[in-house]
Each structure stands twice: as C-alpha cells, then as structure tokens.
Design an enzyme around this catalytic site. Structure first.
Site, PDB file in Angstrom:
ATOM      1  CG  HIS A 158      -1.681  -1.230   1.446  1.00 47.20           C
ATOM      2  ND1 HIS A 158      -2.944  -1.469   0.959  1.00 47.20           N
ATOM      3  CD2 HIS A 158      -1.306  -2.352   2.103  1.00 47.20           C
ATOM      4  CE1 HIS A 158      -3.325  -2.704   1.329  1.00 47.20           C
ATOM      5  NE2 HIS A 158      -2.339  -3.251   2.017  1.00 47.20           N
ATOM      6  CB  SER A 279      13.308  22.650 -14.707  1.00 47.65           C
ATOM      7  OG  SER A 279      12.466  23.769 -14.851  1.00 47.65           O
ATOM      8  CD  GLU A 292       8.988  12.450 -15.052  1.00 43.10           C
ATOM      9  OE1 GLU A 292       8.006  13.113 -14.703  1.00 43.10           O
ATOM     10  OE2 GLU A 292      10.088  12.968 -15.353  1.00 43.10           O
TER      11      GLU A 292
END
Ligand code: ARG
Length: 460
Positions: A158, A279, A292
């Site tokens: 979990h 970035s 990703e």
C-alpha cells in the site's frame, strides 16, 4: 494515371488524389524493403528451380533486385506514392530496370502473401533483437543487485513501510519479471516463424511451386497449412504486442519506483546526469525523464495492442485492406519497446544508491513489528495474541514518538513477561531480513543463492 498502376488493366480513369493519399502505405511500409527483396529473391529462385520461369529470366530478376537493394540502401531509390506500397514500388522499379521480364516475378504470388511474409520476416528479426536487449537488461539487473546485497530498505505494501528487505532482493523481483518476459517472446517466436508465401491471393496457386524450398532459403521452421489463414491472420502480431505490453507494464512499474525513489521525499537514489534532464525555469531541478517517458510510452504499446485486436475483430476471411493498419502500431511498439529496454539496462547500474537513506527509512515505520510477534510465537504464544501484543507496543511507541528498537527489554516485558534480552536482535532491521530464509525470502543467504544460481545458469 491509371495506366501506370500495376493493377491498372481494368480501369479507365485515374485514381482520385485524395484516394491515393488515403490508401497508400509506402510512407510507412518502406522500412520493410530488406524483407521484401529477400522474399522476392527466394521466390524467384524457386520459380526457376521448378521451371515455372526460365532460368535466364530469373537471373535477370535477381540482378535487378540486387541493384534495387543497393539503391534502397544508398538512398537513391525513387519512391513513388502512386505505386501505393513498397511491394509495388520495388516491382515497378524492377520493370523499369530490366523490362517486361520483371513482370515474371509476381508469378504464383500475390501482395497478400507477400506482405504477410514481409511482416513475419521483419518481426522475427525484431523479436530476436528485443530478446538480446532483454538479456542485457537482465544482466544489468543482476549486476546492480550484486552490488547491493548489504543494502536494506523498507519493503512496501500500500506504499506504506511494511518489512525490511534487501535492495538486491527488490531488484531481483524485476529480474524474475524480465525472465518471464523473455520466455514469452521465446514462446511466440516459432509462431512468427512460419512461411505464408505460396498462399497467393487466398486460395493457393495453380503453379507447381515448392514452398518448402522457399521456407528453407528464408529460415522458416514451418510452412503454413491453410492459404486463407496464412494471408488473413495477424495473431502473431497480436502475440508480440501482448508480450510487449506485459514487458512495458513491468518496465513502467520499475520506472515508477525510480521516479519515487529519486524524489526529495524518498531520496533513495540519485540519477546519473546522463540520464536526467533539467528544467527550463527551475535551476535546481534534475528530473527522471527517462523513467517517466518509459512509464508514459507504456500507453502507446497498449494502444498498439488494442488497435490490432480491434482492426482484426470484424474481418471476414481472407485479406481485407483494413489489415494495412497493422503496420504503424506494430512498428511503433517495436521501436518503443526496444528503446525502453535498452535505456533501462544502461540506466540501472548507474543509479547512485543512498544506502543510508534507505536504511533510515527501514528503521522507521515499525517495520519489525511482525518480528516482535514472530518472536512471541517462537516462545509459544498463538500468532493472533502475539499480533495484538505487538500492536499494543506499536501504539505505545506512537504515543511516545519512539521506535520499537528504542524500548528497553524491561519495557517490552510489560507486554509479554516471556520476553528476554534476545528480542533485541529480532527488532533490528538486519535481524528481521536475515531471518526470512524461506524459499524466495529476502534473507541475504537466500538472495546470494539465487544470484549464484542466475550467474551459473541463466544469463546467456
Ligand atoms: N499495402 C498492403 C498492406 O499493407 C499490401 C497488400 C495489399 N493487398 C491488396 N489486396 N490490396 O496490406
């Protein structure tokens, strides 16, 4: 102009431009050219051997095909979209080069069995390449696991800290997944490796062809048994896309962990500069884009699988033009899966492991509460009772902002009088992991055994 088309005989008028653009597949099926040429050469040799066409004509055709292959390789081949696809572009070019004798190549053949052949040759090669990349990936997982047989981190359920595990054990979970992926591709390969050529348009041919001779030339293990099936079936493409989807699902889960672990919140790993991006606005950022994108590209591969299943589901036998829609999704899935496997295998061994952060996290979250219960069970208490006792100790610690390991033996005795000094070892994260010696468990001796087994038998 209709007269230029290879099938133009029964047509008076030219094809509408928009229809030509709509129906062409040359823009994407041109990458099949090496297989198209290879298949045509095997076919023409067979036609000559069977005396379906004169030997001299076959020699001319073979030479013409070799010249065309050189043009295609050298980038000088004149692609013409009015010839629809790669098959007719090559055939038209052949006739341009050697004259009407080139028209003998298509004897006892149709584009329907020709395109089925090209896709099978293409996919056989790509599957073999992917299998090699998967072996590399498994090796890189093993290498990374071997370097981390001392590192403990919390195992999660979990996404809550559950029990300490070795990082090597965690990584080897992916090894097992990739091993099964490899098995899936190995299993589907013989189903790709069947010769469809000789089925002609759908019903077979009147010429005395020798399909087994063609199969031997092209390295096929079998010859298709039913001409209708052979030209109209793409289940081997769906097999591949299913296996690729499961593979991508596994890669995506690993990617998700890399994303989480490289975050400030976890801080378990640091990405190598070569595998991260910055970035454009936030100077401090180092983003896990490879992971990703692997996670994101999983959707494309699933999409390809669903596309093929949907294209095929309503088709009557045999060939239907709908099936031209098999190529782009397949090509995309092949390229995507290969790139993702390759990048993951190169990135994994270069991840910087922050063993201290992992261990600290394993110490938090009462990850050895099960061990306290197991300790009491080992001293005769029924498990349910032991579970309740350990739960109370956890509640006490929560209230006092303590870890289980912080409780003195006397404090612990208040919960169960049978507790002795040896409980300390059970409450340590090392002790917790090292006692999980059951087959498949995280104990170091188990993990080392599995690593040895892999090294000695499974990595080639
Ligand atoms: N470009 C076609 C395809 O990819 C080749 C087969 C065409 N066959 C036909 N009967 N029109 O499916």
């Amino acid at each position: 102009m209709s007269s230029k088309k290879l099938w133009g005989g029964r047509f008076d008028k030219a094809t509408d431009d928009a229809v030509e653009r709509f129906t062409e597949s040359l823009s994407f099926d041109q990458r099949l050219w090496p297989y198209d040429i290879q298949g045509s050469m095997a076919h023409v040799r067979m036609l000559a051997r069977q005396r379906v066409i004169p030997k001299g004509d076959a020699a001319l055709i073979l030479k013409g095909l070799r010249d065309i292959a050189a043009e295609l390789k050298g980038g000088t081949f004149p692609f013409r979209s009015e010839y629809e696809d790669i098959h007719m572009n090559i055939e038209a070019r052949l006739m341009e080069k050697i004259g009407p004798v080139g028209g003998r190549l298509h004897t006892a053949r149709s584009r329907n069995d020709q395109v089925a052949l090209d896709i099978r040759l293409f996919l056989r090669e790509e599957t073999r390449t992917l299998l090699k990349l998967l072996t590399k990936l498994r090796k890189s997982v093993v290498l990374t696991a071997e370097r981390n047989t001392e590192v403990l981190l919390p195992g999660y359920t979990h996404l809550q800290r559950a029990q300490p595990v070795l990082l090597a054990h965690h990584l080897l979970a992916y090894y097992e997944m990739f091993r099964r992926d490899e098995a899936r591709f190995n299993d589907l390969l013989p189903r790709i490796n069947v010769l469809p050529l000789g089925s002609a348009a759908l019903a077979g041919t009147t010429f005395p062809i020798d399909r087994h001779y063609v199969a031997r030339q092209l390295g096929f293990e079998a010859v298709s048994e039913n001409s209708l099936d052979a030209v109209s079936d793409r289940d081997f493409v769906i097999d591949f896309l299913s296996a690729a989807s499961v593979l991508m699902m596994h890669l995506s889960r690993l990617s998700e962990e890399i994303v989480l672990w490289s975050s400030g919140e976890f801080g378990f790993i640091e990405l190598p500069d070569a595998f991260a991006t910055g970035s454009s606005i936030m100077p401090q950022k180092k983003n896990p884009d490879v992971a990703e994108l692997t996670r994101g590209k999983t959707g494309r591969v699933y999409g390809s699988l669903v596309t093929l299943l949907t294209v095929m589901k309503g088709l009557p036998l045999a060939y239907n033009r709908d099936m031209q829609e098999d190529k782009e999704p397949l090509f995309d899935a092949v390229d995507t899966a290969k790139a993702c496997v390759d990048l993951m295998s190169r990135m994994l061994p270069r991840l910087k492991v922050r063993a201290d952060r992992m261990r600290d996290a394993a110490e938090e979250g009462f990850t050895t509460a099960t061990d306290l219960a197991d300790y009491l069970v080992a001293r005769g208490m029924p498990f349910r009772e032991a579970h309740a006792v350990a739960g109370k100790a956890v509640a006490h610690c929560l209230a006092g902002h303590k870890k289980l390991q912080d409780l003195s033996t006397d404090e612990l005795k208040a919960y169960a009088p049978g507790i002795r000094e040896d409980v300390r070892e059970w409450l340590s994260v090392e002790g917790s992991a090292s006692r999980r010696k059951s087959h498949g468990g995280t104990a170091k001796e188990r993990v080392l055994k599995r690593l040895k087994q892999i090294r000695t038998g499974e990595l080639d």
